[in-house]
Design an enzyme around this catalytic site. Structure first.
Site, short mmCIF file in Angstrom:
data_model
loop_
_atom_site.label_atom_id
_atom_site.label_comp_id
_atom_site.label_asym_id
_atom_site.label_seq_id
_atom_site.Cartn_x
_atom_site.Cartn_y
_atom_site.Cartn_z
N LYS B 163 -3.95 9.54 2.98
CA LYS B 163 -5.16 9.28 3.73
C LYS B 163 -4.79 9.03 5.20
CE LYS B 163 -5.56 4.33 3.78
NZ LYS B 163 -5.92 3.80 5.03
N LYS B 197 -3.04 0.95 -8.53
CA LYS B 197 -2.85 -0.45 -8.91
C LYS B 197 -3.28 -0.66 -10.36
CE LYS B 197 -3.30 -2.26 -4.24
NZ LYS B 197 -1.97 -2.90 -4.15
N GLU B 231 -7.65 -8.80 5.03
CA GLU B 231 -6.25 -8.81 5.48
C GLU B 231 -6.07 -9.94 6.48
OE1 GLU B 231 -4.50 -4.56 6.01
OE2 GLU B 231 -6.55 -4.50 6.76
N HIS B 255 -10.55 3.61 0.08
CA HIS B 255 -10.27 2.58 -0.93
C HIS B 255 -11.54 1.97 -1.51
CE1 HIS B 255 -6.30 2.95 0.57
NE2 HIS B 255 -6.40 2.13 1.58
N LYS B 359 -9.68 -7.25 9.32
CA LYS B 359 -8.36 -7.73 9.68
C LYS B 359 -8.49 -9.14 10.27
CE LYS B 359 -6.07 -3.34 10.48
NZ LYS B 359 -5.12 -3.55 9.36
#
Lengths: 318, 509
Positions: B163, B197, B231, B255, B359
């Site tokens: 990606k 995952k 994050e 995602h 973030k």
């Protein structure tokens, strides 16, 4: 090590009654702060064996409890105490008459979750009673032919495996991966020789039986088992025919296998692979991930029992 | 005898056939941090085929030995492996080769073909594009021109594309068209590491492998769903990429759309790649546009963006986004985005899905929280006056993969007083052993030719079709319109307002 284990089992373990075990384990989890362990349990593991063999099982069981969400129960046939003990997170029962062991385990195992019995030896009747109770029985006892013979009579009642077989996982995968290579696969119809070298005749027999079954070998093939006095159950495997040979040998580190495939003496490919975690905890962890019958093992077991004494066996000095 | 008779009931399975992995961008961050350690771990777990080799391709002049040293260094730095003394690493290193070449150098691809022939790599070849997206097209074109995209005789050729796949709907369509000129769709593996995952895969098992959850997995019982990807880090060394991407492109388009699709999809008829991917595609097709033609019914936009200002994260003072090295001091790139998504489907009509990612948030976590409706009657109101917390089912994606359920329980004592409790299942402690890294799972799947956990071309385009109008609207807005949030906070006030107008609020994490 033995003394320490003995001391832990007999002195430091905490006496509890059967009815208290659930709540004592729960309190233990709270005080140690072990988060995932008691909250999402996955399986009951029961180790059982004669005194010495049972004691040796305690450290791996404790490590298993630390690493994954199991309820571990150790049944020792020596009369260590009149009541169960909790040693860490492991429930230890000692001194029960054989005929009551299954009854005790029925009370202690986790409801509605699988039970794995790690069989380190004991009477044939007790193995039969535990096979009825367990979803899976992992053998780890001597002499192998007698235990295997009994296991074959019980395979309808439970799924069986053997830690010797667990130790063969990586070896078997190596053989299979070589046969994925077209030049080797094209040659397997001509394979007619197998030589297995190792210190444990039973392990070598299982491996030989697996090869014999997979390749539908009849009597025309030559199988040789060379018993060594070195420490490894399997030291080397050579499989092939007139032109092609797979050679697998334990590396000097004893943690890896050096393997190669050759045609007409020319090396096609070679590789080094890890034997993985061969500790008792590692082997049991692998067995815990197998949730269905191991048909390959059962077929190999039948072959190994049938041919145990009939393969050409030599003894080799170290 | 054509089949391999030794594969029956083998415990280590499946294993790919002979494979050569060609990594474009072999000296880059992704290769060093993720791909080379993943190769080692697969080798250590004996999941690699007997005939396996890696060719690293990059611009820098380097020989095979230097590339092997980079492999060993990567293992030491990013996999905590004492690789100099590790036999498996040493054995794998011998099967690593390096090929210098730039993406725009046609001759380099001719030389690559010669090298592959020289190495007798006639079976499977897997190309991994770990390179900047701007040069995907060049590499694909050159692979096609050098006749490296299709096998001659037996064997296979596949390509993994990282990606972002395009930057908007048009560029994604163009890239798909270009890729399809040289590779058929079943040769293309658009990677989204979230799908590798364990707990993301487990979401399907949880929903479709249990009889008790699917009956309540709908608008009758579920109040809303919150998906959070938070994050703590800032833009780090990725400013040049991130300035052109922002949170919506970087996280949501790939995602989080994948997570949303897995939560909302209908049961596939079988666990096959096409069936699973068809049902995920249905979710995107049922999604209402994020920007409505007129003002939203509640006057609240469905999308909120923001940029982090200076603040404190985990006890350290950090600069604002516009003060980060490599970032335009007047940048309007969003570092936080929150969305309210509605699906026009029988199952989900009226159930909002709230998505947020950013973030420099207080905590690194990715989770899906499914909040159930409260009981219809509050029969404990008199004895337990505090309102009953709704049941929650939380799927933790990272860092601690697992599933938790929150429910009410009676507090011990003589009074009938209620309190919420959490029941936890954690992958790390439930089954023992190592949970494989996402890149290990996905690399192996690509070698095996299983595309279930990879994005299909139509999913990528449908996802961009939902996101692109938002970007276009933002482009028309004035720069001053980008709100800010202090680093270390959970986003801007506008994100709270997005939920507050529905009478809901973000979970406290």
């Amino acid at each position: 090590m033995e003394d320490v284990v003995s001391e832990v089992l007999e002195q430091r373990g905490k006496d509890v009654s059967f009815s208290e075990i659930e709540s004592v384990l729960a309190r233990g989890t709270q005080t140690t702060g072990a988060t995932g362990h008691a909250r999402a349990l996955t399986v009951t593991v029961v180790a059982i064996g004669p005194d010495e063999r049972a004691r040796e099982a305690l450290p791996p069981l404790q490590q298993l409890c630390d690493g994954c969400a199991v309820r571990a129960i150790l049944v020792t046939q020596a009369p260590t105490s009149s009541s169960p003990k909790l040693v860490g997170n492991v429930v230890v029962i000692g001194g029960l008459p054989d005929r009551y062991v299954d009854n005790a385990l029925a009370a202690l195992r986790l409801s509605s979750l699988p039970t794995l019995v790690w069989w380190r030896g004991g009477s044939a009747d007790m193995l039969a009673s535990l096979a009825k109770l367990a979803d899976r029985v992992v053998l780890d006892a001597d002499p192998a032919p007698a235990v295997w013979q009994r296991a074959l009579e019980l395979v309808e009642q439970s799924a069986f495996s053997d830690l010797r077989w667990t130790r063969l996982t990586r070896w078997r995968a190596l053989v299979a991966q070589f046969v994925d290579v077209p030049e080797v696969r094209d040659a397997i119809a001509s394979f007619n020789q197998l030589r297995v070298e190792g210190a444990d005749h039973a392990s070598c027999s299982l491996l030989a039986a697996w090869v014999r079954t997979a390749l539908h070998w009849k009597d025309a093939a030559t199988i040789q088992i060379l018993e060594t006095t070195r420490d490894a159950a399997i030291e080397s495997i050579n499989l092939g025919g007139d032109r092609t040979e797979l050679a697998l040998r334990l590396a000097s580190s004893r943690r890896c296998v050096e393997a190669s495939a050759s045609v007409d003496g020319r090396t096609l490919m070679s590789r080094v692979v890890s034997l993985g975690n061969e500790s008792l905890t590692g082997l049991l962890s692998e067995e815990l991930r197998i949730r269905s019958r191991d048909d390959a093992f059962e077929a190999a077991l039948r072959g190994a029992v049938r041919h145990y004494e009939h393969v050409s066996t030599e003894h080799r000095a170290p | 005898m054509t089949e391999n008779p030794f594969h029956d009931n083998l415990r280590i399975e499946p294993t790919p056939g002979p494979t050569t992995l060609v990594i474009f961008g072999a000296t880059g961050d992704l290769a060093r941090r993720k791909l080379l350690p993943a190769i080692y771990n697969l080798g250590r777990a004996q999941r690699l085929p007997a005939r396996f080799s890696v060719i690293g391709v990059a611009r820098s002049p380097m020989d095979d030995d230097a590339f092997r040293k980079q492999f060993i260094d990567s293992l030491r730095e990013f996999a905590d492996v004492d690789a100099e003394h590790d036999e498996v690493a040493a054995s794998l290193a011998k099967r690593l080769f390096y090929h210098a070449g730039a993406p725009d150098d046609a001759q380099a691809f001719e030389r690559l073909r010669a090298r592959l022939q020289e190495m007798d790599a006639i079976e499977g070849i897997l190309y991994y594009l770990a390179i900047p997206p701007g040069v995907y097209g060049q590499v694909i074109e050159h692979l096609g021109a050098a006749e490296l995209s299709q096998p001659r005789g037996r064997g296979w050729r596949r390509v993994i594309i990282e990606k972002p796949f395009g930057t908007d709907l048009n560029s994604a369509r163009e890239l798909n068209a270009l890729v399809h000129r040289h590779f058929t769709e079943d040769q293309v593996f658009r990677i989204d590491h979230y799908l590798g995952k364990e707990n993301v895969q487990n979401l399907m098992v949880f929903r479709f492998g249990n009889g008790m959850f699917e009956p309540i997995w709908n608008r009758r019982y579920i109040d809303h769903v919150q998906i959070t990807a938070a994050e703590t880090v800032g833009v780090e060394r990725r400013a040049s990429y991130y300035e052109g991407a922002g949170a919506l492109r970087d996280m949501v388009q790939n995602h989080l759309m994948q997570l949303l699709a897995l939560v909302a999809m209908e049961p596939p008829i079988a666990f096959t790649a096409e069936s699973v991917r068809d049902r995920k595609m249905d979710v995107l097709l049922s999604m209402q546009p994020l920007l409505e033609d007129g003002p939203a019914a509640d006057g609240q936009p469905n999308v909120v963006r923001a940029q982090y200002a200076a603040g404190w994260v985990a006890g350290s003072e950090v600069p604002g986004y516009r003060e980060e090295p490599g970032v335009d001091p007047h940048s309007t790139t969003e570092t936080f985005v929150a969305l309210r998504v509605h699906l026009d489907s029988w199952r989900w009509a009226g159930v909002p899905f709230y998505i947020r990612t950013g973030k420099r948030l207080p905590k690194r976590t990715t989770e899906i929280a499914i909040q159930f409706r409260r009981p219809p009657l509050q029969i404990f109101k008199r004895t337990s006056p505090s309102s009953i917390a709704p049941n929650l089912l939380i799927v933790n994606v990272q860092p601690d993969e697992g599933i938790s359920v929150r429910f009410e329980a009676k507090l011990p004592g003589t009074r009938m007083q209620l309190a919420p409790v959490m029941m936890n299942f954690r992958y790390g402690t439930a089954f023992g052993g190592q949970v494989p890294e996402a890149y290990e799972t996905l690399l192996l799947d690509a070698m095996l030719g299983d595309p279930t956990l990879f994005a299909r071309h139509d999913f990528v385009e449908a996802s961009w079709a939902l996101i692109t109008p938002v970007h276009e609207a933002w482009r028309r807005e004035k720069p001053a319109a980008v709100p800010t949030y202090e680093a270390g906070e959970w986003g801007p006030r506008e994100a709270d307002a997005l939920m507050a107008c529905d009478g809901r609020r973000w979970r406290t994490l």
